[in-house]
Enzyme design. Structure first.
Site, PDB file in Angstrom:
ATOM      1  N   ALA A  62       0.837  -0.983   0.009  1.00  0.00           N
ATOM      2  CA  ALA A  62       0.062  -0.209  -0.270  1.00  0.00           C
ATOM      3  C   ALA A  62       0.780   1.162   0.429  1.00  0.00           C
ATOM      4  O   ALA A  62       2.041   1.313   0.113  1.00  0.00           O
ATOM      5  CB  ALA A  62      -0.785   0.385   0.963  1.00  0.00           C
ATOM      6  N   ASN A 172      -4.922  -0.277   8.443  1.00  0.00           N
ATOM      7  CA  ASN A 172      -3.503  -0.141   8.910  1.00  0.00           C
ATOM      8  C   ASN A 172      -4.023   1.445  10.260  1.00  0.00           C
ATOM      9  O   ASN A 172      -4.695   2.196   9.713  1.00  0.00           O
ATOM     10  CB  ASN A 172      -3.656   1.235   7.738  1.00  0.00           C
ATOM     11  N   SER A 175       0.597   3.530  10.394  1.00  0.00           N
ATOM     12  CA  SER A 175       1.795   4.261   9.462  1.00  0.00           C
ATOM     13  C   SER A 175       1.853   5.557  11.102  1.00  0.00           C
ATOM     14  O   SER A 175       1.250   6.006  11.885  1.00  0.00           O
ATOM     15  CB  SER A 175       0.631   5.275   8.799  1.00  0.00           C
ATOM     16  N   THR A 245       6.181  -5.054   8.164  1.00  0.00           N
ATOM     17  CA  THR A 245       5.293  -4.029   8.679  1.00  0.00           C
ATOM     18  C   THR A 245       5.865  -2.610   8.086  1.00  0.00           C
ATOM     19  O   THR A 245       6.195  -2.600   6.540  1.00  0.00           O
ATOM     20  CB  THR A 245       6.814  -3.755   9.666  1.00  0.00           C
ATOM     21  N   GLY A 297      11.942  -3.534   2.809  1.00  0.00           N
ATOM     22  CA  GLY A 297      13.265  -3.474   2.796  1.00  0.00           C
ATOM     23  C   GLY A 297      13.395  -4.641   1.247  1.00  0.00           C
ATOM     24  O   GLY A 297      14.708  -4.648   0.910  1.00  0.00           O
TER      25      GLY A 297
END
Length: 336
Positions: A62, A172, A175, A245, A297
């Site tokens: 997302a 979510n 954030s 994550t 990552g």
């Protein structure tokens, strides 16, 4: 492949301008024969997860296509799943610009976008026009001006509007760019939210005669105790999956680099080890009781394999896609 040349040109632009320009072009070709320009043939490697069949284990995370504007063009690149959003009940502009920064040497990004989006009704209209045949996830959040205490209402509004169109729904609560949002990951606030979400899911299942799984997206900055508590809550409330994550507030691996002190969430290569460690610990805690979608990552086949070895059933990319382009999709799906 042409992407290194495209990247060189795009990286001359401000990061958000580069994103807007790219999406402008993708919007132009979406649903037209020119989609062939970005189409890639990738091998079929089906994975069953959360009761759904994914064409392959690699998804788009997302945040890239917040409003579902380029689903078909992105799907043509070979993603097994695409997660659009984060979307909120009402449109909102997000935080002030500049709010997106490259850490080129570290192949990382820092963003403090703040859930800028055109609202859930607009997203639904875009989804209705799409023809993507992979799994479509829709990531939902709360509006900035909704008090945290009433935050669950925003999630329930979004669920109601997207349920008929989502392959799965991502919640979510992690954030770092919406004030107070991460507090929904803990204790009574989390239990209260998950109870409401599960009840709404049951109601919507009865109404639509289909079950849409729910996955909760968590932060990489959770302590051991917090992670244990989150895992316990997810299992108790029969949540279908967990996405691990989101971005990190930790800057320990990028000290001294240009833009490292910018406020916001750090993603990309500097997040790789931290997110993998969370997945490993979460996997031990969950012990197979619900699947993990690994993100953070991933910029190579090795990085994707590490996430799966740590316990992820599926993986997602975002920053790695910005730095490596569509060839990364084919590479990971082919060799994972």
């Amino acid at each position: 492949m042409y992407y290194p040349f495209v990247r060189k040109a795009l990286f001359q632009l401000d990061p958000e301008r580069a994103h807007e320009f790219t999406f402008q072009q993708l919007r132009r070709i979406t649903g037209t024969p020119f989609e062939a320009l970005v189409r890639q043939k990738v091998p079929a490697k089906p994975v069953n997860c959360m009761g759904l069949t994914f064409k392959n284990p690699l998804g788009l995370a997302a945040g890239l296509d917040k409003d579902g504007e380029c689903i078909d063009a992105l799907g043509a690149m070979g993603f097994g799943s695409i997660e659009i959003g984060t979307v909120t009940p009402r449109p909102q502009p997000g935080n002030d610009k500049p709010r997106l920064f490259r850490l080129v040497d570290a192949e990382g990004l820092i963003n403090r976008m703040g859930f800028n989006n055109f609202g859930v009704d607009n997203l639904v209209e875009n989804v209705k026009k799409a023809h993507y045949d992979g799994v479509l996830g829709i990531n939902i959040g709360k509006n900035k001006d909704t008090p945290v205490e009433q935050g669950k209402d925003d999630y329930l509004i979004c669920m109601e509007k997207i349920y008929a169109y989502a392959g799965y729904i991502a919640i979510n609560i992690s954030s770092p760019n919406t004030p107070g949002l991460r507090t929904l990951q803990y204790g009574e606030a989390l239990d209260d939210l998950l109870t409401a979400i599960k009840n709404k899911q049951n109601d919507l299942q009865a109404m639509h005669h289909k079950y849409v799984p729910i996955a909760v997206k968590i932060a990489p900055d959770l302590s051991e105790d917090e992670l244990i508590q989150v895992a316990d809550s997810l299992v108790r409330h029969n949540i279908d999956g967990v996405i691990a994550t989101n971005t990190t507030l930790d800057r320990s691996l990028v000290q001294g680099m240009k833009n490292c002190d910018q406020t916001g969430g750090l993603s990309g290569r500097p997040l790789q080890l931290k997110s993998t460690e969370i997945i490993r610990r979460l996997s031990l805690e969950l012990n197979g009781r619900l699947p993990i979608i690994g993100v953070g990552g991933i910029d190579s086949v090795i990085a994707a394999r590490e996430k799966i070895a740590a316990g992820a059933s599926l993986v997602q990319i975002y920053s790695g896609f910005i730095f490596k382009g569509p060839p990364l999709i084919k590479e990971i799906v082919t060799h994972i």
